[in-house]
Design an enzyme around this catalytic site. Structure first.
Site, short mmCIF file in Angstrom:
data_model
loop_
_atom_site.label_atom_id
_atom_site.label_comp_id
_atom_site.label_asym_id
_atom_site.label_seq_id
_atom_site.Cartn_x
_atom_site.Cartn_y
_atom_site.Cartn_z
N CYS A 53 0.82 -1.21 0.00
CA CYS A 53 0.00 0.00 0.00
C CYS A 53 0.86 1.27 0.00
CB CYS A 53 -0.91 -0.02 1.23
SG CYS A 53 -1.86 1.50 1.46
N TYR A 196 -5.20 5.34 -9.48
CA TYR A 196 -6.33 4.51 -9.05
C TYR A 196 -7.58 4.86 -9.84
CZ TYR A 196 -3.82 2.59 -5.05
OH TYR A 196 -2.93 1.91 -4.26
#
Length: 329
Positions: A53, A196
């Site tokens: 992440c 994203y």
């Protein structure tokens, strides 16, 4: 009872086909101010991360750069999302059953829970948001302090200086704060979150809009880094760490997985050398586990990669020489 919350990033896509990132829920602040419920005490806090992440790894980067490993413990979850509770379909971050199950990940050292979801449920019985990392856990009050990375890095930068080995390092100095905030804003919108929004777009028009903005912003970074070593001048700042975590993943993951293939980072001379420069700062390379990164992205979103196949390349050597010392004089 079936879980009705969003399961993955794909589930937070609007009817327009555009990806919308939900806000963080735990927003407490560790502070040296008198009366603070969360004082910056050595040994009191634990940082839960995933090496996959980018939001979690920018927190780990601050912990490493400030020299806080002795004051704040940390651990990582497994790479791939798994079922977090029997009886519903939620997939999320889980802990391994042993230290040897997956190198770099370890069982929960504090509460012996099996998932990040369980941590949230310990902190709030009525919690209904997403179960994300990073998580700063208070061992004293047995609760989550924060899961907002942009605020966690500010805490790590300034509030633990009494116990930090690199207390004189200030990644958010007063004289650059306005500039850092301005840079952070467009980098977050166009690049950090932009990749994203490209990857989870479900319609062509929102993808086209976002990908154009992404490459405009990368081009802007390339121009800035032509004349100076870092985004805000001659010294490393918060803005550089926030950009780095996206750049280090770009060619290995985002170019393929999120359809960000118009131009690779290694085709930008300044951005590529800049990425290597930051990677080679003492402590930074330990925050990058490319096997975790690739296993997570390529293995946790069945709708994007139903067979879970992990591309073999490009295996970039970020420890190779760079040219950024030319700004040192």
């Amino acid at each position: 009872m079936k879980c009705t919350m969003a399961q993955t990033a794909e589930d937070t896509t609007a009817k327009t086909g555009a990806y919308i990132r939900p806000p963080s829920a735990f927003r407490n602040f560790i502070s040296r101010d008198q009366g603070s419920a969360f004082l910056p005490e050595s040994g009191r806090y634990h940082l839960y991360i995933s090496y996959a992440c980018p939001w979690a790894c920018r927190c780990l980067s601050f912990l490493k750069l400030k020299g806080l490993e002795k004051a704040i413990s940390f651990s990582s979850v497994k790479t791939k999302w798994e079922r977090t509770k029997e009886g519903d379909s939620h997939m999320g971050w889980v802990f391994p059953n042993s230290d040897t199950e997956e190198p770099g990940a370890e069982p929960d050292p504090l509460n012996s829970v099996k998932t990040i979801r369980h941590l949230y449920e310990l902190a709030s019985a009525n919690y209904s948001g997403k179960y994300t990392v990073p998580v700063v856990w208070d061992k004293k009050l047995h609760t989550i302090v924060s899961n907002e990375s942009s605020e966690i890095i500010r805490m790590l930068n300034s509030e633990f200086n009494d116990v930090a080995e690199n207390r004189n390092l200030d990644l958010y100095p007063h004289h650059l704060r306005t500039q850092i905030d301005e840079v952070n804003e467009w980098i977050y919108d166009k690049i950090n979150n932009g990749v994203y929004r490209c990857g989870f777009a479900t319609k062509q028009e929102p993808y086209d809009q976002v990908v154009d903005g992404l490459y405009e912003a990368l081009g802007k970074c390339e121009e800035i880094l032509f004349t100076q070593r870092y985004l805000c001048g001659s010294s490393l700042t918060e803005a550089d760490i926030c950009l780095f975590v996206t750049l280090i993943r770009f060619d290995e993951v985002y170019a393929v997985y999120f359809k960000c293939n118009k131009k690779l980072i290694r085709e930008y001379p300044n951005l590529f050398n800049y990425t290597k420069d930051i990677f080679q700062i003492p402590g930074m390379s330990s925050t990058v586990k490319m096997d975790h990164i690739k296993k997570h992205y390529y293995g946790s979103h069945p709708s994007l990669n139903p067979y879970g196949i992990i591309p073999r390349g490009p295996n970039i050597d970020f420890s190779s020489p760079h040219d950024r010392e030319r700004f040192s004089s």
